[in-house]
Design an enzyme around this catalytic site. Structure first.
Site, PDB file in Angstrom:
ATOM      1  N   SER A   1       5.622 -20.272  36.626  1.00 36.25           N
ATOM      2  CA  SER A   1       6.613 -19.372  36.053  1.00 36.25           C
ATOM      3  C   SER A   1       6.847 -18.171  36.968  1.00 36.25           C
ATOM      4  O   SER A   1       7.265 -18.329  38.108  1.00 36.25           O
ATOM      5  CB  SER A   1       6.175 -18.958  34.640  1.00 36.25           C
ATOM      6  OG  SER A   1       7.213 -18.300  33.961  1.00 36.25           O
TER       7      SER A   1
ATOM      8  N   ASP B   1      12.757 -26.390  28.714  1.00 36.75           N
ATOM      9  CA  ASP B   1      12.450 -25.129  29.369  1.00 36.75           C
ATOM     10  C   ASP B   1      13.750 -24.537  29.885  1.00 36.75           C
ATOM     11  O   ASP B   1      14.482 -25.210  30.625  1.00 36.75           O
ATOM     12  CB  ASP B   1      11.478 -25.381  30.534  1.00 36.75           C
ATOM     13  CG  ASP B   1      11.072 -24.114  31.279  1.00 36.75           C
ATOM     14  OD1 ASP B   1      11.538 -23.019  30.911  1.00 36.75           O
ATOM     15  OD2 ASP B   1      10.278 -24.228  32.232  1.00 36.75           O
TER      16      ASP B   1
ATOM     17  N   HIS C   1       8.077 -24.975  28.455  1.00 41.51           N
ATOM     18  CA  HIS C   1       7.576 -24.038  29.449  1.00 41.51           C
ATOM     19  C   HIS C   1       6.081 -23.777  29.223  1.00 41.51           C
ATOM     20  O   HIS C   1       5.613 -23.728  28.083  1.00 41.51           O
ATOM     21  CB  HIS C   1       8.361 -22.722  29.358  1.00 41.51           C
ATOM     22  CG  HIS C   1       8.079 -21.785  30.487  1.00 41.51           C
ATOM     23  ND1 HIS C   1       8.520 -22.021  31.760  1.00 41.51           N
ATOM     24  CD2 HIS C   1       7.391 -20.610  30.525  1.00 41.51           C
ATOM     25  CE1 HIS C   1       8.123 -21.034  32.542  1.00 41.51           C
ATOM     26  NE2 HIS C   1       7.435 -20.172  31.823  1.00 41.51           N
TER      27      HIS C   1
END
Length: 329
Positions: free
Chosen positions: A164, A258, A288
């Site tokens: 991320s 996501d 995610h």
């Protein structure tokens, strides 16, 4: 459809957050968000690695505060055996996370690949906005390379990665180092990366409802950047880099549910267009940060094993590394 066990785990977390009276995002401060982040962490346990030694250390700098790091090394290998290494940056939207929040991830990678992992506790926004976390990352790369012998790392076998926002920092640092004529980094592991400050791609509008939302990403970016103009800086938005040539090989991971899926896929395609060896792994039924669920959900554990194995295999093939894969739960 989202993987059913992933959905069940998310529902348990949402129920817990409702019990804690989690406020609306518009009323949420970074301090409050960090509290709820810590409250959610126990839901992701259950896969600690027992065959890995950990040691806390610091990146010492002359003109900036020292940065805490945590070094993971397979317990059964000699201390003086130089190993490949991965410098790892945790996720959390540049606002959340620490060494503990990615501890199982780093321990798992070190164990499965029989290599060293160096986890970096870069400074967080909004107290430390862009480009400070990026500079912390770059400083850590140089420090690890300079201290490779002491850390039991082969200085010519250093990779970088993260998840991320951590993958954003890894990608941006790799570009920065390329621009600085540094060849320290030999590969990238980019898991569900943030690559562009933009919120109108189809995956944002269609899939941004479970575990990460469009509004949440806007909240993160607002805390990370000093100004809207910085969103066009390719060290903040790596997808905007005008030239992606001569970057090291990359594994790019995306998840179907996501909001970051499209920009992650596009970044992989950008690297490929410039001749960078890139492998894109897509998990259509995942959300995610699914890798953190590997201790609770067998499908995510299987997926994370595939990701780590692909990472290892790519760099074994390119650099003739001699890793030994081990069976892990």
């Amino acid at each position: 459809m989202i993987e059913p066990d992933v959905l069940r785990l998310l529902q348990q977390i949402y129920t817990h957050m409702d019990h804690l009276k989690h406020p609306a995002l518009s009323d949420l401060s970074p301090t409050q968000s960090r509290y709820y982040f810590q409250e959610g962490r126990p839901f992701f346990g259950g896969w600690e690695q027992v065959d890995v030694k950990q040691a806390d250390d610091q990146v010492i700098r002359l003109d900036q505060p020292a940065l805490p790091i945590r070094v993971y090394r397979p317990a059964q290998l000699p201390e003086d055996q130089p190993l490949p290494a991965l410098i790892y940056l945790h996720g959390g939207g540049w606002v959340l996370g620490d060494l503990d929040s990615c501890d199982p991830i780093c321990s798992f990678i070190a164990n499965r690949t029989q290599s060293v992992v160096v986890s970096v506790d870069y400074r967080l926004a909004p107290e430390h906005k862009f480009p400070i976390p990026l500079f912390d990352t770059i400083d850590s790369v140089y420090w690890v390379h300079a201290n490779a012998h002491r850390l039991g790392i082969h200085p010519d076998q250093i990779m970088i990665g993260g998840e991320s926002a951590g993958a954003n920092l890894a990608a941006a640092a790799t570009i920065w180092l390329r621009d600085s004529r540094s060849s320290v980094i030999k590969g990238q592991l980019l898991i569900t990366p943030v690559t562009h400050c933009s919120f109108d791609r189809p995956s944002y509008l269609q899939n941004g409802t479970m575990n990460l939302s469009r509004e949440r990403m806007m909240w993160f970016w607002d805390h990370y950047l000093q100004s809207a103009e910085q969103s066009e800086n390719y060290y903040a938005s790596p997808l905007l880099v005008p030239d992606a040539s001569n970057l090291p090989p990359a594994i790019v991971v995306t998840a179907g549910f996501d909001p970051l899926h499209d920009e992650g896929r596009e970044y992989g395609e950008l690297l490929q267009r410039y001749g960078v060896m890139t492998k894109h792994l897509h998990y259509p039924r995942m959300v995610h940060s699914f890798i953190h669920m590997s201790g609770q959900v067998s499908a995510t554990h299987k997926a994370f094993c595939e990701i780590v194995d692909a990472y290892q295999e790519m760099y074994e093939d390119i650099y003739n590394l001699h890793w030994t894969r081990v069976a892990t739960r």
